[in-house]
Design an enzyme around this catalytic site. Structure first.
Site, short mmCIF file in Angstrom:
data_model
loop_
_atom_site.label_atom_id
_atom_site.label_comp_id
_atom_site.label_asym_id
_atom_site.label_seq_id
_atom_site.Cartn_x
_atom_site.Cartn_y
_atom_site.Cartn_z
N GLU A 284 0.82 -1.22 0.00
CA GLU A 284 0.00 0.00 0.00
C GLU A 284 0.84 1.26 0.00
O GLU A 284 0.42 2.31 -0.46
CB GLU A 284 -0.90 0.02 1.24
CG GLU A 284 -2.26 -0.57 0.99
CD GLU A 284 -3.23 -0.33 2.13
OE1 GLU A 284 -4.29 -0.94 2.07
OE2 GLU A 284 -2.94 0.42 3.08
N HIS A 305 9.38 -26.40 -1.48
CA HIS A 305 8.86 -27.57 -2.19
C HIS A 305 7.69 -27.22 -3.10
O HIS A 305 7.05 -28.09 -3.67
CB HIS A 305 8.46 -28.66 -1.18
CG HIS A 305 9.64 -29.13 -0.39
ND1 HIS A 305 10.31 -30.29 -0.67
CD2 HIS A 305 10.31 -28.54 0.64
CE1 HIS A 305 11.33 -30.42 0.17
NE2 HIS A 305 11.35 -29.37 0.97
N LYS A 419 -13.80 -0.36 -3.49
CA LYS A 419 -14.85 -0.04 -2.51
C LYS A 419 -16.00 0.70 -3.19
O LYS A 419 -17.17 0.39 -2.98
CB LYS A 419 -14.29 0.84 -1.39
CG LYS A 419 -13.41 0.12 -0.40
CD LYS A 419 -13.12 1.04 0.78
CE LYS A 419 -12.04 0.50 1.68
NZ LYS A 419 -11.59 1.44 2.69
#
Ligand code: PA5
Length: 443
Positions: A284, A305, A419
């Site tokens: 951010e 792995h 948003k």
């Protein structure tokens, strides 16, 4: 004290890179100390470990003690910066299996950080017959995910304990004056804690946002702040050879040399949510204006792995930062086996820590040889003080990095885009035009 080092960085960067960036670091440092840079309204975290209000700290401890006494569980409702730091610290110092352990502190459930009905129902089922409290955390007081979750848990508290009983079990951590959560808390008479105006969500772990849940888990928040203070003092000295400065310089030099992804990792699963906190902090802060290193995380040796192949031989776009935590509490020695069917007797009597150390060194050598520059952050111990140092180390380096990049490290306008679309699609009043536009695009 935490320390920072690089490994064979000469293979990737000119040996003068730190010297070349020293002036840029000094400029960034001055901006952070004097508030003369972009985003200077959000520098409240810089001196917070020293200036933390003593009465507020006492009130946090009193609230934590009350929750510990009256509840077997605490539901922490918040998203992004309103939960990641607390979860990171609790898991790192108390274990990712904290809720399963025998202990004299409440279980802690982190909710309101997504929109999955099943996961919310699951926690509500787990709380059947369990006395619980809620700490709802939202700086803006208007974020949808925590607001929706809070409706459910508040309704459950009121059903069980009545309005008055619920009032004693709800604590709101939010803005001092504005937002729906603040208005609600005032109207209902819930205890509140303030997210300071000048501290952004991702920098708020050492405010009541993080400190209250952390204290409920039985973690010494004085020691955590003392650790942050250690690092604050070191950073305040402006020494470009100190850990935060060196980390900021090295990752920036690597970015300029074409590295666009940083993987942060640790050889301990307890560190996983600290890496989640770090990803928000750096993602951010830096990801704007078409710039910034993409922050990713790994947990070794497990991810060796799964991701190991790519790290070793894929596109050479990464830099790697490893946090090496000091010795484990448990000294587990590999048992000797007479038959040696698994051929492991060469490790008999060796500690798990020894094996892990060798794995760290072997991986470091392989990755550097494979073309992945490595930085190492050595943390002496897994305790409150060391973790406080580490938190501030990353925070300060993030501010410096942002100023080296030439962006505002303290805003996050990009988070608003989704948003706004979500509000529009959900029919929130005031978003009618946008809704029609988006619906048309979805057809
Ligand atoms: O860093 C930020 O500001 C955001 O990611 C917030 O942490 C997140 O959106 C939660 O916001 P709030 O605490 O206002 O609910």
């Amino acid at each position: 004290m935490l320390s920072f080092r690089t490994f064979q960085m000469d293979s990737f960067l000119p040996s003068s890179y730190e010297q070349d960036l020293a002036q840029g670091l000094r400029d960034g440092h001055e901006k952070l100390q004097k508030g003369t840079g972009l985003g200077s309204d959000f520098l409240g975290w810089v001196n917070l470990p020293r200036d933390f209000d003593k009465d507020e700290l006492a009130r946090i401890k009193a609230a934590a003690a009350r929750i510990q006494k009256q509840s077997q569980a605490l539901v922490v409702i918040g998203i992004g910066g309103s939960y990641l730091g607390a979860r990171g610290v609790i898991e790192c110092l108390r274990s990712p299996n904290y809720n399963l352990k025998k202990k004299d502190t409440p279980n802690i459930y982190f909710m309101g950080n997504g929109l999955a009905a099943d996961s919310m129902q699951e926690v509500m089922d787990l709380l059947e017959g369990v006395d619980f409290s809620v700490n709802v955390i939202s700086k803006s007081g208007t974020t949808t995910e925590p607001a929706v979750a809070f409706r459910f848990f508040r309704a459950e508290l009121e059903r069980r304990y009545g309005k008055q009983g619920a009032k004693e079990r709800i604590i709101a951590t939010t803005d001092k004056a504005k937002g729906a959560l603040k208005s609600l808390a005032d109207a209902e008479g819930w205890e509140t804690f303030v997210v300071p105006d000048d501290v952004g969500g991702r920098y708020s772990v050492l405010t009541p946002v993080g400190l209250l849940p952390i204290a409920v888990a039985g973690i010494d928040i004085d020691a955590l702040l003392a650790g942050a203070r250690d690092m604050m003092d070191l950073c305040a000295s402006g020494d470009v050879k100190s850990p935060s400065f060196r980390y900021a310089a090295t990752r920036y030099a690597l970015y300029r040399a074409g590295r666009s992804v940083e993987i942060l990792g640790c050889y301990d699963p307890a560190f996983r949510f600290m890496t989640e906190w770090w990803k928000q902090l750096y993602g951010e802060s830096e990801g704007k204006d078409g710039k910034g290193i993409f922050p990713a995380s790994v947990e070794f040796t497990a991810d060796l792995h799964s991701m190991g192949q790519y790290i070793q031989e894929g596109v050479r776009l990464m830099l790697e930062t490893m946090v090496r935590l000091g010795p484990s509490d448990a000294e587990l020695l590999v048992p000797y086996d007479e038959v040696n069917g698994d051929g492991l007797n060469f490790l008999a009597g060796k500690s798990m820590d020894y094996i892990r150390e060798r794995a760290m060194d072997g991986t470091l050598l392989a990755h550097v040889e494979g073309g992945v520059p490595n930085m190492i952050v050595d943390v002496d111990k897994r305790d409150e003080r060391s973790l406080g140092q580490l938190i501030y180390f990353f925070e300060y380096a993030c501010g410096l990095s942002g100023y080296l990049l030439g962006i505002n490290p303290f805003n996050q306008e990009g988070v608003e885009a989704y948003k706004k679309n979500m509000f529009a699609l959900l029919g929130k009043p005031g978003y009618e035009d946008r809704r029609a536009e988006l619906e048309a695009k979805l057809k």
